[in-house]
Scaffold this motif. Structure first.
Motif, PDB file in Angstrom:
ATOM      1  N   ASN A  80      38.535  80.284  64.034  1.00 49.31           N
ATOM      2  CA  ASN A  80      38.186  81.685  64.286  1.00 49.31           C
ATOM      3  C   ASN A  80      39.268  82.626  63.775  1.00 49.31           C
ATOM      4  O   ASN A  80      38.972  83.677  63.210  1.00 49.31           O
ATOM      5  N   GLN A  81      40.525  82.240  63.975  1.00 51.31           N
ATOM      6  CA  GLN A  81      41.630  83.070  63.478  1.00 51.31           C
ATOM      7  C   GLN A  81      41.612  83.142  61.954  1.00 51.31           C
ATOM      8  O   GLN A  81      41.837  84.205  61.366  1.00 51.31           O
ATOM      9  N   ARG A  84      38.731  85.406  60.922  1.00 52.57           N
ATOM     10  CA  ARG A  84      39.085  86.790  61.182  1.00 52.57           C
ATOM     11  C   ARG A  84      40.034  87.314  60.095  1.00 52.57           C
ATOM     12  O   ARG A  84      39.900  88.434  59.606  1.00 52.57           O
ATOM     13  N   SER A  88      38.965  90.307  57.459  1.00 49.19           N
ATOM     14  CA  SER A  88      39.684  91.590  57.476  1.00 49.19           C
ATOM     15  C   SER A  88      40.401  91.848  56.149  1.00 49.19           C
ATOM     16  O   SER A  88      41.289  92.685  56.065  1.00 49.19           O
TER      17      SER A  88
END
Length: 130
Positions: A80-81, A84, A88
């Motif tokens: 998930n990191q 993300r 971004s």
């Protein structure tokens, strides 16, 4: 508040008397219990040749399994990191690619550990009888 009444055509007005030996009764009682049905409902479905689904819950309380579940959670968090970061506008680097490949490799390792723990269990948790 009172329970709503069943419609007249859904009410069971007729009875059939049936005698069973102790052994027969135990068999029928256990099958009704396995199907999570009242004895009368189970017998009614059997007489009318309706499908009965017996559901079994398999519970495994193994420390190794708990450890693997925790590891799956950590890997999911890492992925998930990473997602993300890329979503971004993060730069695609060799370091990120290595982190992704490491996570994927660990997931496959854990998959084989779980399969090894499960042994030869290939059954279905639901048993159907007609």
């Amino acid at each position: 508040m009172a329970r709503p009444k069943k419609e007249k055509e859904l009410l069971h007005h007729h009875q059939i008397m049936l005698r069973l030996t102790d052994t027969e009764y135990e068999i029928v009682f256990e099958k009704a219990k396995d199907a999570n049905l009242p004895l009368a409902e189970y017998a009614r479905k059997q007489v009318l040749n309706k499908k009965i689904v017996a559901k079994y819950e398999i519970v495994a309380d193994l420390p190794e399994l708990k450890k693997l579940i925790a590891e799956f959670g950590k890997i999911g968090s890492n992925l998930n990191q990473i997602a993300r970061y890329f979503n971004s506008g993060g730069i695609h680097s060799q370091e990120m690619r290595n982190a992704i490949n490491q996570s994927i490799a660990r997931i496959y390792e854990m998959k084989y550990e779980v399969l090894k723990m499960a042994g030869d269990f290939h059954g279905n948790t639901e048993t159907h009888s007609e």
